[in-house]
Design a protein around this motif. Structure first.
Motif, PDB file in Angstrom:
ATOM      1  N   UNK A  91     -17.645 134.701  45.504  1.00 29.99           N
ATOM      2  CA  UNK A  91     -16.958 133.981  45.606  1.00 29.99           C
ATOM      3  C   UNK A  91     -14.957 134.836  45.298  1.00 29.99           C
ATOM      4  N   UNK A  92     -15.618 135.339  43.479  1.00 26.90           N
ATOM      5  CA  UNK A  92     -14.572 136.090  42.862  1.00 26.90           C
ATOM      6  C   UNK A  92     -14.987 137.029  42.990  1.00 26.90           C
ATOM      7  N   UNK A  93     -15.844 138.346  43.931  1.00 28.77           N
ATOM      8  CA  UNK A  93     -15.181 139.496  44.375  1.00 28.77           C
ATOM      9  C   UNK A  93     -16.572 139.744  43.331  1.00 28.77           C
ATOM     10  N   UNK A  94     -16.962 141.380  43.999  1.00 31.67           N
ATOM     11  CA  UNK A  94     -17.479 142.444  43.839  1.00 31.67           C
ATOM     12  C   UNK A  94     -17.039 143.104  42.474  1.00 31.67           C
ATOM     13  N   UNK A  95     -17.775 142.997  41.163  1.00 29.93           N
ATOM     14  CA  UNK A  95     -16.980 144.143  39.716  1.00 29.93           C
ATOM     15  C   UNK A  95     -17.987 144.901  39.657  1.00 29.93           C
ATOM     16  N   UNK A  96     -16.982 146.247  39.461  1.00 31.81           N
ATOM     17  CA  UNK A  96     -17.688 147.092  38.821  1.00 31.81           C
ATOM     18  C   UNK A  96     -18.516 147.212  37.390  1.00 31.81           C
ATOM     19  N   UNK A  97     -19.836 146.864  37.414  1.00 29.58           N
ATOM     20  CA  UNK A  97     -20.135 147.313  35.618  1.00 29.58           C
ATOM     21  C   UNK A  97     -19.592 147.760  34.584  1.00 29.58           C
ATOM     22  N   UNK A  98     -18.553 147.382  33.875  1.00 26.97           N
ATOM     23  CA  UNK A  98     -18.384 148.480  33.017  1.00 26.97           C
ATOM     24  C   UNK A  98     -19.516 149.226  31.642  1.00 26.97           C
ATOM     25  N   UNK A  99     -18.904 149.906  31.491  1.00 28.62           N
ATOM     26  CA  UNK A  99     -20.637 150.573  30.694  1.00 28.62           C
ATOM     27  C   UNK A  99     -19.648 150.245  29.104  1.00 28.62           C
ATOM     28  N   UNK A 100     -20.244 149.609  28.283  1.00 26.09           N
ATOM     29  CA  UNK A 100     -20.077 149.476  27.008  1.00 26.09           C
ATOM     30  C   UNK A 100     -20.761 150.466  25.713  1.00 26.09           C
ATOM     31  N   UNK A 101     -20.614 150.324  24.639  1.00 29.70           N
ATOM     32  CA  UNK A 101     -21.740 150.877  23.769  1.00 29.70           C
ATOM     33  C   UNK A 101     -22.797 150.641  23.984  1.00 29.70           C
ATOM     34  N   UNK A 102     -22.918 149.361  23.583  1.00 27.96           N
ATOM     35  CA  UNK A 102     -24.515 148.732  24.090  1.00 27.96           C
ATOM     36  C   UNK A 102     -24.787 149.146  25.032  1.00 27.96           C
ATOM     37  N   UNK A 103     -24.443 148.913  25.895  1.00 28.81           N
ATOM     38  CA  UNK A 103     -25.093 149.629  27.532  1.00 28.81           C
ATOM     39  C   UNK A 103     -25.263 150.919  27.025  1.00 28.81           C
ATOM     40  N   UNK A 104     -24.815 151.795  27.166  1.00 29.23           N
ATOM     41  CA  UNK A 104     -25.000 153.239  26.398  1.00 29.23           C
ATOM     42  C   UNK A 104     -26.433 153.299  25.794  1.00 29.23           C
ATOM     43  N   UNK A 105     -26.334 151.954  24.547  1.00 31.42           N
ATOM     44  CA  UNK A 105     -26.907 152.791  23.182  1.00 31.42           C
ATOM     45  C   UNK A 105     -28.897 152.091  24.128  1.00 31.42           C
ATOM     46  N   UNK A 106     -28.469 151.426  25.100  1.00 28.03           N
ATOM     47  CA  UNK A 106     -29.972 151.385  25.731  1.00 28.03           C
ATOM     48  C   UNK A 106     -30.416 152.331  26.496  1.00 28.03           C
ATOM     49  N   UNK A 107     -29.510 152.556  27.289  1.00 27.60           N
ATOM     50  CA  UNK A 107     -29.605 153.664  28.042  1.00 27.60           C
ATOM     51  C   UNK A 107     -30.385 154.945  27.416  1.00 27.60           C
ATOM     52  N   UNK A 108     -29.536 155.115  27.136  1.00 31.44           N
ATOM     53  CA  UNK A 108     -30.506 156.360  26.215  1.00 31.44           C
ATOM     54  C   UNK A 108     -31.416 156.176  25.121  1.00 31.44           C
ATOM     55  N   UNK A 109     -31.423 154.867  24.613  1.00 28.96           N
ATOM     56  CA  UNK A 109     -32.993 154.600  24.258  1.00 28.96           C
ATOM     57  C   UNK A 109     -33.707 154.782  25.377  1.00 28.96           C
ATOM     58  N   UNK A 110     -33.529 154.312  26.113  1.00 31.95           N
ATOM     59  CA  UNK A 110     -34.895 154.386  27.609  1.00 31.95           C
ATOM     60  C   UNK A 110     -34.502 156.224  27.962  1.00 31.95           C
TER      61      UNK A 110
END
Lengths: 219, 219
Positions: free
Chosen positions: A62-81
């Motif tokens: 009911x609130x729609x589809x939201x594009x997920x922003x990439x935060x620094x924490x996300x970058x950190x997670x991703x680069x770790x993997x």
DNA sequence: CTGTTGGGTAATGTATACATTGGCTGTCCC
DNA sequence: GGGACAGCCAATGTATACATTACCCAACAG
């Protein structure tokens, strides 16, 4: 491109998100997107579901589809993997030992990176870099790892493009890759993994510094 | 359980696949499954799509939904990834340093493993082992890694259950975990990663030997 | 007997209709 | 002025209808 509307919508939306044509902070309603793509809600919902599974959007009922922003924490997670899985790929490839086709592909991509850098074509460099990393994981022969790395790479794409023209040390990146190829060719798995891990750790650090310098959190 | 039929069907099917109530080698048609679950094709399709994204099924248009068998090659791929990501989690947790809650959880799970082993409750041991590994990655604070590891773990579930009563050295597994907890508590990231990597490599080797001994390829 | 082709059929991909439900707005009360 | 509440409305979740399409089988030719 793809034959079913679901697949087509999926690719299209994925592309639009990666290229910032759909931005975060704004809700996109199913019907709106469906109309915009010229399809009905059914295939759109299926495409959105896949995008959610891959981490590109949040579907908030009911609130729609939201594009997920990439935060620094996300970058950190991703680069770790990536820092764990890519060196693994390098080690595996070195210990196979790597077939000529793999080495050729990697070499060609580094050459493209060097050429792009000489021509000051940053975007071209980024694409060749991406191709290099892609080839690395692709030839390591672990499909699941390939899929994971590929998806993560796509998730950081927006942030990479954003920081691209502020990055320094692109030439060092090229050198790292050349060294990596040499170690893989020599069959030195541990060495290859080590060099590439350092490469990744450096990239990670630089990226986080740049993002915080730019005061951006949530791309 | 879940409020929407799609979510419910997803959980239900996932469970049925993991518990071998739906087996591979046989096509399941959308309408058949939908009727069987008492829902319509729409939510069933969405559930199936999610299952495909997570690697549990293959949707072959007009040929039905196929449960994906787990081959030795698959096991090998999956264990390789776990062998990279779990030691990473151990290292991170040790270097945080780990909060008391995390250490308590891990300790409780090992205790449960030991108790189950004493009682010859293999299935209970497997569940506690799973809970231990889950807690490890959960507390490491990398959501994406958590999701990846969790999904992979679920994918090998059938194979683990199948080989469970042939496994030896379950007590050594418990010991490994105790040692891991000690190293995490001591803040020794490198040591923790190392112990756990060895643990994973051993598990991987044993599992592949067992599967080939049993002449099983494709669970 | 084997390979090929064509038609019937059934499963899917997609659109659409409809009931439900949760969010939002405006009003009323404190 | 601020907060609670009720009603409206729109977005979703779900069912269903329908056209399409590829599979299967049978018949036929070589």
């Amino acid at each position: 491109m793809a034959d079913t509307r679901t697949q087509w919508a999926f690719s299209k939306l994925r592309h639009m998100i990666m290229e910032n044509e759909l931005q975060h902070g704004q809700p996109y309603l199913e019907q709106t997107l469906a109309t915009r793509l010229g399809i009905s809600r059914t295939p759109l919902r299926e495409a959105a579901l896949r995008l959610q599974e891959e981490g590109f959007v949040d579907i908030r009922p009911r609130l729609g589809i939201h594009i997920r922003p990439i935060s620094c924490a996300d970058m950190s997670e991703i680069y770790d993997i990536l820092t764990e899985l890519e060196p693994y790929a390098a080690r595996r490839l070195a210990e196979m030992p790597a077939p000529a086709a793999a080495l050729d592909a990697l070499t060609a991509h580094v050459a493209a990176m060097e050429a792009a850098l000489s021509a000051d074509d940053l975007r071209g460099w980024a694409e060749a870099d991406r191709a290099f990393h892609q080839a690395l994981i692709e030839h390591a022969g672990n499909r699941r790892a390939e899929r994971i790395v590929s998806t993560l790479f796509d998730q950081v794409h927006r942030a990479r493009i954003l920081t691209l023209n502020r990055r320094s040390g692109l030439d060092r990146s090229n050198d790292d890759h050349r060294r990596l190829i040499a170690l893989i060719r020599a069959g030195d798995g541990a060495g290859a993994a080590d060099v590439h891990r350092t490469h990744r750790e450096t990239a990670r650090r630089e990226m986080l510094v740049l993002l915080s310098e730019m005061g951006v959190d949530g791309v």
